[in-house]
Design a protein around this motif. Structure first.
Motif, PDB file in Angstrom:
ATOM      1  N   ALA A 107      60.810  75.786  58.945  1.00  0.00           N
ATOM      2  CA  ALA A 107      62.049  75.364  58.292  1.00  0.00           C
ATOM      3  C   ALA A 107      62.647  74.188  59.051  1.00  0.00           C
ATOM      4  O   ALA A 107      62.668  74.182  60.288  1.00  0.00           O
ATOM      5  N   LEU A 108      63.118  73.210  58.298  1.00  0.00           N
ATOM      6  CA  LEU A 108      63.816  72.059  58.884  1.00  0.00           C
ATOM      7  C   LEU A 108      64.879  71.639  57.884  1.00  0.00           C
ATOM      8  O   LEU A 108      64.549  71.193  56.787  1.00  0.00           O
ATOM      9  N   ALA A 109      66.148  71.788  58.252  1.00  0.00           N
ATOM     10  CA  ALA A 109      67.181  71.625  57.235  1.00  0.00           C
ATOM     11  C   ALA A 109      68.523  71.208  57.813  1.00  0.00           C
ATOM     12  O   ALA A 109      68.934  71.677  58.882  1.00  0.00           O
ATOM     13  N   THR A 110      69.191  70.350  57.089  1.00  0.00           N
ATOM     14  CA  THR A 110      70.619  70.098  57.224  1.00  0.00           C
ATOM     15  C   THR A 110      71.053  69.378  55.959  1.00  0.00           C
ATOM     16  O   THR A 110      70.219  68.946  55.161  1.00  0.00           O
ATOM     17  N   GLU A 111      72.358  69.277  55.760  1.00  0.00           N
ATOM     18  CA  GLU A 111      72.916  68.604  54.589  1.00  0.00           C
ATOM     19  C   GLU A 111      73.656  67.369  55.081  1.00  0.00           C
ATOM     20  O   GLU A 111      74.537  67.474  55.935  1.00  0.00           O
ATOM     21  N   ARG A 154      67.396  59.102  64.006  1.00  0.00           N
ATOM     22  CA  ARG A 154      66.003  58.892  63.606  1.00  0.00           C
ATOM     23  C   ARG A 154      65.012  59.611  64.516  1.00  0.00           C
ATOM     24  O   ARG A 154      64.085  60.295  64.045  1.00  0.00           O
ATOM     25  N   SER A 155      65.187  59.466  65.819  1.00  0.00           N
ATOM     26  CA  SER A 155      64.232  60.099  66.734  1.00  0.00           C
ATOM     27  C   SER A 155      64.332  61.621  66.675  1.00  0.00           C
ATOM     28  O   SER A 155      63.337  62.323  66.864  1.00  0.00           O
ATOM     29  N   THR A 156      65.529  62.137  66.362  1.00  0.00           N
ATOM     30  CA  THR A 156      65.695  63.584  66.217  1.00  0.00           C
ATOM     31  C   THR A 156      64.900  64.091  65.027  1.00  0.00           C
ATOM     32  O   THR A 156      64.146  65.065  65.120  1.00  0.00           O
ATOM     33  N   TYR A 157      65.058  63.418  63.872  1.00  0.00           N
ATOM     34  CA  TYR A 157      64.308  63.836  62.691  1.00  0.00           C
ATOM     35  C   TYR A 157      62.814  63.718  62.921  1.00  0.00           C
ATOM     36  O   TYR A 157      62.050  64.666  62.667  1.00  0.00           O
ATOM     37  N   GLU A 158      62.369  62.561  63.406  1.00  0.00           N
ATOM     38  CA  GLU A 158      60.928  62.360  63.605  1.00  0.00           C
ATOM     39  C   GLU A 158      60.369  63.359  64.610  1.00  0.00           C
ATOM     40  O   GLU A 158      59.249  63.867  64.433  1.00  0.00           O
ATOM     41  N   GLY A 170      66.758  55.500  58.564  1.00  0.00           N
ATOM     42  CA  GLY A 170      65.435  55.008  58.197  1.00  0.00           C
ATOM     43  C   GLY A 170      64.705  55.856  57.181  1.00  0.00           C
ATOM     44  O   GLY A 170      63.615  55.493  56.736  1.00  0.00           O
ATOM     45  N   TYR A 171      65.298  57.018  56.794  1.00  0.00           N
ATOM     46  CA  TYR A 171      64.655  57.922  55.838  1.00  0.00           C
ATOM     47  C   TYR A 171      65.692  58.419  54.825  1.00  0.00           C
ATOM     48  O   TYR A 171      66.468  59.323  55.119  1.00  0.00           O
ATOM     49  N   GLY A 212      61.124  64.532  51.047  1.00  0.00           N
ATOM     50  CA  GLY A 212      59.965  63.893  50.434  1.00  0.00           C
ATOM     51  C   GLY A 212      58.977  63.413  51.481  1.00  0.00           C
ATOM     52  O   GLY A 212      57.752  63.532  51.320  1.00  0.00           O
ATOM     53  N   ASP A 213      59.494  62.905  52.585  1.00  0.00           N
ATOM     54  CA  ASP A 213      58.649  62.423  53.670  1.00  0.00           C
ATOM     55  C   ASP A 213      57.847  63.564  54.283  1.00  0.00           C
ATOM     56  O   ASP A 213      56.621  63.470  54.432  1.00  0.00           O
ATOM     57  N   ILE A 214      58.516  64.651  54.618  1.00  0.00           N
ATOM     58  CA  ILE A 214      57.802  65.743  55.285  1.00  0.00           C
ATOM     59  C   ILE A 214      56.829  66.434  54.327  1.00  0.00           C
ATOM     60  O   ILE A 214      55.715  66.796  54.708  1.00  0.00           O
ATOM     61  N   LEU A 215      57.216  66.576  53.053  1.00  0.00           N
ATOM     62  CA  LEU A 215      56.307  67.204  52.085  1.00  0.00           C
ATOM     63  C   LEU A 215      55.061  66.351  51.853  1.00  0.00           C
ATOM     64  O   LEU A 215      53.949  66.874  51.740  1.00  0.00           O
ATOM     65  N   ALA A 216      55.250  65.039  51.779  1.00  0.00           N
ATOM     66  CA  ALA A 216      54.095  64.154  51.591  1.00  0.00           C
ATOM     67  C   ALA A 216      53.150  64.232  52.793  1.00  0.00           C
ATOM     68  O   ALA A 216      51.921  64.210  52.638  1.00  0.00           O
ATOM     69  N   ARG A 217      53.708  64.335  53.982  1.00  0.00           N
ATOM     70  CA  ARG A 217      52.876  64.431  55.180  1.00  0.00           C
ATOM     71  C   ARG A 217      52.161  65.787  55.250  1.00  0.00           C
ATOM     72  O   ARG A 217      51.018  65.874  55.701  1.00  0.00           O
ATOM     73  N   VAL A 218      52.844  66.842  54.803  1.00  0.00           N
ATOM     74  CA  VAL A 218      52.195  68.153  54.721  1.00  0.00           C
ATOM     75  C   VAL A 218      51.013  68.092  53.754  1.00  0.00           C
ATOM     76  O   VAL A 218      49.912  68.575  54.052  1.00  0.00           O
TER      77      VAL A 218
END
Length: 486
Positions: free
Chosen positions: A7-11, A77-81, A112-113, A118-124
């Motif tokens: 799980a990776l989430a925030t609003e 950005r670095s936190t998300y990545e 930057g995202y 969408g980014d994480i799902l595409a990479r999965v």
């Protein structure tokens, strides 16, 4: 079966001045593999439900990291990545797997995202290939993008607002995933863009009846695996912001498309009628003082940390002080520095203190006064359904006869335990002032003699027709009257 979950989430309120770094995730929830507690934290329900389902079926569940940060502004950005790559590295190590089942939010935006999910799902998808099941549970206050639809097999969203059903929807997610893995279903997603943005509380009609209707359709029609309303998130200035209707069928795309359109247009026909009636702080205090039954709950709906604001507005407090109203408890005002000062002073101390309204214009002015420090709690928590929501180190102070909770971790007011954990009996006060748009309703409605929805100040961009969007679509209601041109 070998199934990977994480799980990776925030609003993300893109208008919020409060940025999110790794410390924000660690303050709310950061659980490395296998360390997630037994109770879920909203978007992490797929993990806890998955443990039970896999145990019953004899499947192997490989747990990745679970991370949740309370809503705020852009994610660093670095936190998300870093968190994303942490999960993706765990997935690569777990390969081969038969499915990836994730807990996401759907409205995270990082520097930057614009479309992190969408980014994480595409990479999965790139890691597991085209034939492995990929699905997720999400919050309806989010953005459904073409990139996400292309990467995943199906999504399930919470139906209720307040979000009391995140465990039930995780059960739906795993039910559909199990049927798919066992060859009994083939989920297909159909989406209708309602071309609108609104607020849809399910605690009142017309949204209550609409959700009851879609739940009946799910039960009565075997072709329908799931129906979700993606409310959209009006404080997220991104290109695909807006309300959408999602129907997941058992390999019946044409049926799904027709139903999604029918339900989406029905929702659109009721636009502008969903949100609760609101009054300003002057009328809210007047009504609360005039009440003859207590406690009266006054919800400061737009200074809601659950929508990414600071939660430090003082507009309502200043109105109460100006009118010398007593027998009031306020929970909470976010001010980590004021909490630190109170902690240093200790319980029982009387100190001069300035607190609140430090984050942004439209939140009132800082409050000055001599306060008494009544109770101090480190790592305070309140209940939220089956789980707990942290609100950090907290101080219960009294100023001019008003009980005020100062907190160091931003959190909206979910439950009356917010007051009781700080030594305040919520039933003993005539007026309870809380910061939440509607999540409070499930718990506070059980004790409230009356609920008043107050629109005080301008901490949140709550009028889409006037919000200075730069990236959001311009051809949706209420920016235009009828974007469907019917």
């Amino acid at each position: 079966m070998r199934i990977f979950t994480a799980a990776l989430a925030t609003e993300t309120n893109t208008f919020s001045p409060i940025c999110v770094d790794r410390r924000a995730f660690e303050a709310s929830l950061y659980a490395p593999p296998g360390q997630h507690p037994e109770t879920p934290t909203l978007c992490t329900a797929p993990i806890t439900v998955g443990r039970r389902v896999c145990a019953e079926k004899g499947w192997e569940l490989i747990e990745g990291t679970a991370a949740w940060a309370d809503p705020a502004g852009l994610v660093n950005r670095s936190t998300y990545e870093g968190l994303r790559d942490e999960v993706l590295t765990q997935l690569e190590a777990a390969m081969p797997v038969d499915a990836v089942i994730l807990g996401l939010h759907g409205a995270m935006v990082a520097a930057g995202y614009e479309d992190t999910e969408g980014d994480i799902l595409a990479r999965v998808r790139a890691i597991v290939g085209p034939d492995v099941l990929v699905c997720a549970e999400l919050d309806p206050h989010s953005h459904l993008t073409a990139k996400r639809l292309q990467a995943a097999d199906f999504f399930v969203y919470f139906k209720e607002f307040p979000h009391t059903d995140f465990v039930d929807r995780a059960e739906d997610l795993w039910r559909i995933a199990s049927q798919t893995l066992e060859g009994r279903s083939k989920p297909v997603m159909s989406v209708f863009d309602c071309r609108m943005i609104d607020v849809f509380p399910t605690s009142r009609d017309p949204m209550r009846s609409f959700v009851d209707k879609i739940m009946r359709l799910e039960k009565e029609d075997a072709d329908i695996l799931s129906i979700s309303v993606i409310h959209g998130f009006m404080a997220g200035d991104v290109p695909e912001m807006g309300t959408k209707l999602l129907v997941v069928t058992d390999d019946k795309p044409e049926k799904g498309e027709a139903l999604a359109r029918e339900l989406g247009l029905e929702l659109f026909s009721k636009r502008g009628t969903f949100i609760m009636p609101q009054i300003d702080e002057i009328e809210a205090v007047t009504q609360a003082v005039a009440a003859t039954s207590w406690p009266v709950v006054v919800a400061d709906v737009w200074d809601n940390p659950g929508g990414g604001t600071a939660g430090d507005a003082t507009v309502l407090l200043q109105e109460l002080l100006a009118r010398d109203v007593r027998d009031v408890a306020i929970g909470t005002i976010w001010d980590p520095m004021a909490v630190q000062i109170c902690m240093a002073a200790g319980e029982g101390a009387e100190i001069p203190l300035r607190f609140g309204a430090k984050s942004a214009p439209g939140t009132g002015n800082p409050v000055d006064g001599v306060v008494k420090v009544v109770k101090l709690v480190t790592n305070a928590e309140m209940r939220f359904g089956e789980s707990f929501a942290p609100f950090g180190d907290a101080a219960h102070i009294v100023l001019d006869g008003i009980d005020i909770i100062l907190n160091s971790t931003r959190a909206q007011s979910f439950d009356p335990s917010l007051f009781s954990v700080m030594g305040i009996d919520p039933m003993s006060r005539k007026i309870l002032v809380i910061k939440s748009t509607n999540h409070f309703y499930a718990s506070f409605s059980k004790i409230a003699a009356e609920i008043i929805y107050c629109s005080a100040g301008t901490p949140y961009p709550n009028n889409p027709a006037k919000t200075p969007y730069r990236r959001a679509p311009k051809n949706i209601w209420p920016m235009v009257e009828d974007p469907h041109g019917r």
